[in-house]
Design a protein around this motif. Sequence first.
Motif, PDB file in Angstrom:
ATOM      1  N   LYS A 182       0.825  -1.204   0.000  1.00  8.98           N
ATOM      2  CA  LYS A 182       0.000   0.000   0.000  1.00  8.98           C
ATOM      3  C   LYS A 182       0.861   1.257   0.000  1.00  8.98           C
ATOM      4  CE  LYS A 182      -3.658   2.344   2.600  1.00  8.98           C
ATOM      5  NZ  LYS A 182      -4.531   2.299   3.817  1.00  8.98           N
ATOM      6  N   ALA A 183       1.914   1.256   0.810  1.00 12.65           N
ATOM      7  CA  ALA A 183       2.807   2.412   0.856  1.00 12.65           C
ATOM      8  C   ALA A 183       3.494   2.628  -0.489  1.00 12.65           C
ATOM      9  CB  ALA A 183       3.843   2.232   1.956  1.00 12.65           C
ATOM     10  N   ALA A 184       3.936   1.536  -1.116  1.00 12.25           N
ATOM     11  CA  ALA A 184       4.601   1.639  -2.413  1.00 12.25           C
ATOM     12  C   ALA A 184       3.641   2.152  -3.479  1.00 12.25           C
ATOM     13  CB  ALA A 184       5.174   0.288  -2.822  1.00 12.25           C
ATOM     14  N   ALA A 185       2.389   1.705  -3.415  1.00  7.40           N
ATOM     15  CA  ALA A 185       1.390   2.163  -4.387  1.00  7.40           C
ATOM     16  C   ALA A 185       1.129   3.654  -4.235  1.00  7.40           C
ATOM     17  CB  ALA A 185       0.095   1.369  -4.208  1.00  7.40           C
ATOM     18  N   THR A 186       1.034   4.118  -2.983  1.00  6.37           N
ATOM     19  CA  THR A 186       0.815   5.547  -2.737  1.00  6.37           C
ATOM     20  C   THR A 186       1.999   6.367  -3.232  1.00  6.37           C
ATOM     21  OG1 THR A 186      -0.527   5.034  -0.789  1.00  6.37           O
ATOM     22  CG2 THR A 186       0.345   7.269  -0.960  1.00  6.37           C
ATOM     23  N   TYR A 187       3.215   5.873  -2.957  1.00  7.67           N
ATOM     24  CA  TYR A 187       4.419   6.547  -3.432  1.00  7.67           C
ATOM     25  C   TYR A 187       4.429   6.616  -4.960  1.00  7.67           C
ATOM     26  CZ  TYR A 187       9.332   6.857  -4.885  1.00  7.67           C
ATOM     27  OH  TYR A 187      10.493   7.194  -5.516  1.00  7.67           O
ATOM     28  N   ALA A 188       4.135   5.511  -5.616  1.00 10.20           N
ATOM     29  CA  ALA A 188       4.148   5.473  -7.079  1.00 10.20           C
ATOM     30  C   ALA A 188       3.149   6.464  -7.663  1.00 10.20           C
ATOM     31  CB  ALA A 188       3.839   4.059  -7.563  1.00 10.20           C
ATOM     32  N   GLU A 189       1.970   6.520  -7.069  1.00  6.69           N
ATOM     33  CA  GLU A 189       0.953   7.449  -7.549  1.00  6.69           C
ATOM     34  C   GLU A 189       1.407   8.892  -7.398  1.00  6.69           C
ATOM     35  OE1 GLU A 189      -2.622   9.040  -8.990  1.00  6.69           O
ATOM     36  OE2 GLU A 189      -1.728   7.033  -9.168  1.00  6.69           O
ATOM     37  N   GLU A 190       2.027   9.220  -6.262  1.00  5.85           N
ATOM     38  CA  GLU A 190       2.474  10.592  -6.033  1.00  5.85           C
ATOM     39  C   GLU A 190       3.638  10.971  -6.942  1.00  5.85           C
ATOM     40  OE1 GLU A 190       3.152  11.513  -1.945  1.00  5.85           O
ATOM     41  OE2 GLU A 190       1.064  11.147  -1.382  1.00  5.85           O
ATOM     42  N   VAL A 191       4.492  10.021  -7.249  1.00 10.81           N
ATOM     43  CA  VAL A 191       5.578  10.303  -8.187  1.00 10.81           C
ATOM     44  C   VAL A 191       5.011  10.580  -9.575  1.00 10.81           C
ATOM     45  CG1 VAL A 191       7.545   9.279  -9.399  1.00 10.81           C
ATOM     46  CG2 VAL A 191       7.355   9.042  -6.920  1.00 10.81           C
ATOM     47  N   ARG A 192       4.083   9.747 -10.014  1.00 11.28           N
ATOM     48  CA  ARG A 192       3.546   9.873 -11.374  1.00 11.28           C
ATOM     49  C   ARG A 192       2.685  11.119 -11.552  1.00 11.28           C
ATOM     50  NH1 ARG A 192       2.781   3.603 -10.826  1.00 11.28           N
ATOM     51  NH2 ARG A 192       4.688   2.904 -11.881  1.00 11.28           N
ATOM     52  N   THR A 193       2.105  11.609 -10.457  1.00 15.62           N
ATOM     53  CA  THR A 193       1.304  12.837 -10.540  1.00 15.62           C
ATOM     54  C   THR A 193       2.094  14.073 -10.125  1.00 15.62           C
ATOM     55  OG1 THR A 193       0.467  12.486  -8.289  1.00 15.62           O
ATOM     56  CG2 THR A 193      -0.819  11.553 -10.103  1.00 15.62           C
ATOM     57  N   ARG A 194       3.388  13.860  -9.863  1.00 18.28           N
ATOM     58  CA  ARG A 194       4.293  14.942  -9.434  1.00 18.28           C
ATOM     59  C   ARG A 194       3.881  15.571  -8.102  1.00 18.28           C
ATOM     60  NH1 ARG A 194       7.882  15.631 -13.462  1.00 18.28           N
ATOM     61  NH2 ARG A 194       7.203  15.164 -15.593  1.00 18.28           N
ATOM     62  N   ALA A 195       3.162  14.822  -7.292  1.00 14.57           N
ATOM     63  CA  ALA A 195       2.835  15.295  -5.952  1.00 14.57           C
ATOM     64  C   ALA A 195       4.003  15.097  -5.002  1.00 14.57           C
ATOM     65  CB  ALA A 195       1.609  14.550  -5.430  1.00 14.57           C
ATOM     66  N   PHE A 196       4.917  14.219  -5.350  1.00 14.56           N
ATOM     67  CA  PHE A 196       6.152  13.993  -4.591  1.00 14.56           C
ATOM     68  C   PHE A 196       7.335  14.143  -5.536  1.00 14.56           C
ATOM     69  CE2 PHE A 196       9.738  11.425  -3.309  1.00 14.56           C
ATOM     70  CZ  PHE A 196       9.934  11.825  -1.997  1.00 14.56           C
ATOM     71  N   PRO A 197       8.398  14.830  -5.099  1.00 15.19           N
ATOM     72  CA  PRO A 197       8.539  15.495  -3.789  1.00 15.19           C
ATOM     73  C   PRO A 197       7.836  16.842  -3.753  1.00 15.19           C
ATOM     74  CG  PRO A 197      10.524  15.786  -5.082  1.00 15.19           C
ATOM     75  CD  PRO A 197       9.637  14.886  -5.884  1.00 15.19           C
ATOM     76  N   GLY A 198       7.385  17.205  -2.558  1.00 11.98           N
ATOM     77  CA  GLY A 198       6.756  18.492  -2.367  1.00 11.98           C
ATOM     78  C   GLY A 198       7.724  19.492  -1.761  1.00 11.98           C
ATOM     79  N   GLU A 199       7.179  20.589  -1.333  1.00 15.66           N
ATOM     80  CA  GLU A 199       8.018  21.652  -0.773  1.00 15.66           C
ATOM     81  C   GLU A 199       8.790  21.175   0.455  1.00 15.66           C
ATOM     82  OE1 GLU A 199       7.576  26.229   0.962  1.00 15.66           O
ATOM     83  OE2 GLU A 199       5.891  25.246  -0.034  1.00 15.66           O
ATOM     84  N   ASP A 200       8.178  20.336   1.249  1.00 11.76           N
ATOM     85  CA  ASP A 200       8.848  19.840   2.467  1.00 11.76           C
ATOM     86  C   ASP A 200       9.990  18.904   2.160  1.00 11.76           C
ATOM     87  OD1 ASP A 200       7.097  21.295   4.002  1.00 11.76           O
ATOM     88  OD2 ASP A 200       5.773  19.590   4.456  1.00 11.76           O
ATOM     89  N   GLN A 201      10.048  18.352   0.975  1.00  3.49           N
ATOM     90  CA  GLN A 201      11.097  17.396   0.624  1.00  3.49           C
ATOM     91  C   GLN A 201      12.125  17.943  -0.360  1.00  3.49           C
ATOM     92  OE1 GLN A 201       7.624  16.098   0.007  1.00  3.49           O
ATOM     93  NE2 GLN A 201       7.615  15.724   2.222  1.00  3.49           N
ATOM     94  N   THR A 202      12.082  19.230  -0.612  1.00  3.05           N
ATOM     95  CA  THR A 202      13.044  19.843  -1.541  1.00  3.05           C
ATOM     96  C   THR A 202      13.763  20.998  -0.860  1.00  3.05           C
ATOM     97  OG1 THR A 202      11.288  21.260  -2.429  1.00  3.05           O
ATOM     98  CG2 THR A 202      11.769  19.216  -3.629  1.00  3.05           C
ATOM     99  N   TYR A 203      14.904  21.353  -1.411  1.00  7.96           N
ATOM    100  CA  TYR A 203      15.740  22.430  -0.863  1.00  7.96           C
ATOM    101  C   TYR A 203      15.515  23.707  -1.696  1.00  7.96           C
ATOM    102  CZ  TYR A 203      18.020  18.494   1.392  1.00  7.96           C
ATOM    103  OH  TYR A 203      18.273  17.356   2.122  1.00  7.96           O
ATOM    104  N   GLN A 204      15.154  24.762  -1.004  1.00 12.49           N
ATOM    105  CA  GLN A 204      14.876  26.034  -1.678  1.00 12.49           C
ATOM    106  C   GLN A 204      16.030  27.015  -1.438  1.00 12.49           C
ATOM    107  OE1 GLN A 204      12.236  26.187  -3.639  1.00 12.49           O
ATOM    108  NE2 GLN A 204      11.739  24.091  -2.972  1.00 12.49           N
ATOM    109  N   PRO A 205      16.232  27.952  -2.373  1.00  9.38           N
ATOM    110  CA  PRO A 205      17.302  28.956  -2.161  1.00  9.38           C
ATOM    111  C   PRO A 205      17.049  29.758  -0.892  1.00  9.38           C
ATOM    112  CG  PRO A 205      16.439  29.017  -4.406  1.00  9.38           C
ATOM    113  CD  PRO A 205      15.522  28.159  -3.628  1.00  9.38           C
ATOM    114  N   LYS A 206      18.143  30.093  -0.204  1.00  7.65           N
ATOM    115  CA  LYS A 206      18.012  30.922   0.982  1.00  7.65           C
ATOM    116  C   LYS A 206      17.770  32.358   0.563  1.00  7.65           C
ATOM    117  CE  LYS A 206      20.842  28.085   4.070  1.00  7.65           C
ATOM    118  NZ  LYS A 206      22.028  28.038   4.960  1.00  7.65           N
ATOM    119  N   THR A 207      16.840  33.014   1.247  1.00  8.99           N
ATOM    120  CA  THR A 207      16.537  34.405   0.914  1.00  8.99           C
ATOM    121  C   THR A 207      17.261  35.355   1.856  1.00  8.99           C
ATOM    122  OG1 THR A 207      14.587  34.297   2.351  1.00  8.99           O
ATOM    123  CG2 THR A 207      14.264  33.804   0.004  1.00  8.99           C
TER     124      THR A 207
END
Length: 290
Positions: A265-290
Amino acid sequence: MSTTFQLDTSTSRANPTPRPRKRLTVPKIRDHKKDGLTKEPLVMLTAYTARQAQLLDEHCDLLLVGDSLGQVIYGLDSTLPVTLDMMIAHGAAVVRGSYHAVVVVDMPFGAYEASKEQAFEAASKIMSDTGCAAVKLEGGEAMAETITFLTNRGIPVMAHVGLTPQAVNVLGGYAARGRSQEEHEKILRDAKSVQDAGAFAVVAEGVVEPIAISMTKSLKIPVIGIGASAECDGQVLVTEDMLGMFERVPRFVKRYEDMASVISKAAATYAEEVRTRAFPGEDQTYQPKT
């Protein structure tokens, strides 16, 4: 205080961490049975990795690095192709991931049967390279001389009688043993022989319940059952079977969780989020420091 390696779950790295090393010992396991009786049964599960050992350790008296890893980890048809190097690699990982339970490592097929000298060479390498407390080997009367040879040279041995998977080709399959009177008597002789040879405990696998009960009552050393009886001095299961990692559930296994479905179930949810570009989100990416 002494240092053992504990996994840092935030980094998945093994770091030296101060922990009280109150590991159980082989004599304490053997003496757990007093005057032929065990008040509280011993708990034993298989473990093959450091993280698995870490999760199981506080709940178990013994951790078995079983040659069942051939099927569970490597997808082999039986335990027969398992090598000494495989057992050592996984045994060392389990020792690193634990600090409480007695770690026992299976001796693989072909590593001990030829002679007691061969057995000592393999067992001493397992113990020195892994840091485990004991080895386990299959066989009864035929292995008694080898067990004595090993124990007299400082290698604690857990024996294994009844259904012995390494002898599956001779036994003709994985059916329960002891249904005939002749086989019943042989299993009990095997158990008595390994005790007299110096084994500190014995696994009774896949035997009809009256044999397991008789063995438990007659032996001074702990009898650890798997497909045997609740009256044994302890129990062992393959952890992946107990957790429901496989579709097939052997008769002697109680499934305490359905981890295969949780992971799927976890793998299926991960696969779906990858294919819909829901993952990675803002919490999982590094943004430039302002």
